[in-house]
Scaffold this active site. Structure first.
Site, PDB file in Angstrom:
ATOM      1  N   ALA A  45      42.746  47.927  29.587  1.00 33.65           N
ATOM      2  CA  ALA A  45      42.000  47.478  30.764  1.00 33.65           C
ATOM      3  C   ALA A  45      42.937  47.143  31.915  1.00 33.65           C
ATOM      4  O   ALA A  45      42.694  47.529  33.062  1.00 33.65           O
ATOM      5  CB  ALA A  45      41.137  46.264  30.411  1.00 33.65           C
ATOM      6  N   GLU A  46      44.018  46.444  31.625  1.00 34.74           N
ATOM      7  CA  GLU A  46      44.954  46.090  32.698  1.00 34.74           C
ATOM      8  C   GLU A  46      45.626  47.335  33.273  1.00 34.74           C
ATOM      9  O   GLU A  46      45.901  47.410  34.465  1.00 34.74           O
ATOM     10  CB  GLU A  46      46.003  45.093  32.226  1.00 34.74           C
ATOM     11  N   THR A  47      45.844  48.325  32.446  1.00 34.07           N
ATOM     12  CA  THR A  47      46.441  49.571  32.928  1.00 34.07           C
ATOM     13  C   THR A  47      45.534  50.257  33.943  1.00 34.07           C
ATOM     14  O   THR A  47      45.972  50.579  35.048  1.00 34.07           O
ATOM     15  CB  THR A  47      46.741  50.520  31.748  1.00 34.07           C
ATOM     16  N   SER A  58      45.107  48.060  37.099  1.00 34.85           N
ATOM     17  CA  SER A  58      46.332  47.981  37.895  1.00 34.85           C
ATOM     18  C   SER A  58      46.596  49.278  38.653  1.00 34.85           C
ATOM     19  O   SER A  58      47.028  49.249  39.808  1.00 34.85           O
ATOM     20  CB  SER A  58      47.525  47.640  37.004  1.00 34.85           C
TER      21      SER A  58
END
Length: 164
Positions: free
Chosen positions: A69-71, A74
């Site tokens: 999710a952060e990938t 971001s």
């Protein structure tokens, strides 16, 4: 050098931009098998294999879901940041809905807010049957220079249409 000066969605350059983003995805994403399949400031999609990302019970590790999710959030924030700017995560939350033992999961980040200093994305991770595995929300700060003396890639980032 990362050069994402073109907007990836809906152009003939989409494949080359995705290849460039995947080439510079970072060590963690590479080790986890995360592959970007669509990328724009409004929406980023990526896949990740469950194999290699399991916890001791044989289930997809919750931390792997959050890293996925952060990938995607971001990357979307970076595309939203604009030329000569960077995006740094400042808050993420996750709710895990369903266990997954094998196959591939897909994350879709959809922009909620794309301002001049913050970008926020809702991220939905699903299994191969389209069932919800995890939902996340990521907020990134958009900065003119990197924190802690880091380096900014020399390429330019184009904000997508509809950026505040």
């Amino acid at each position: 050098m990362l050069d994402v000066s073109r907007t990836a969605a809906g152009t003939d350059d989409q494949l080359s931009v995705l290849n460039e983003l995947n080439e510079h995805r970072g060590e963690l994403s590479e080790r986890m098998g995360i592959v970007l399949t669509e990328a724009s400031a409004q929406r980023v999609v990526a896949t990740m294999p469950v194999a290699g990302n399991r916890q001791p019970y044989g289930l997809l590790h919750g931390g792997a879901s959050v890293a996925l999710a952060e990938t995607v959030g971001s990357v979307a924030s970076m595309l939203s940041a604009g030329p000569d700017r960077i995006a740094v995560g400042i808050e993420i939350n996750a709710t895990h809905h369903r266990a997954v033992r094998d196959g591939v999961v897909t994350a879709v980040a959809a922009r909620v807010h794309g301002g001049s200093t913050l970008a926020t994305y809702d991220i939905r991770i699903t299994d191969e049957a389209g069932r919800g595995v995890c939902t996340c929300r990521l907020t990134c700060m958009l900065r003119d220079r990197p924190p802690g003396g880091g380096e900014v890639p020399t390429g330019r980032v184009s904000p997508g249409p509809g950026t505040d």
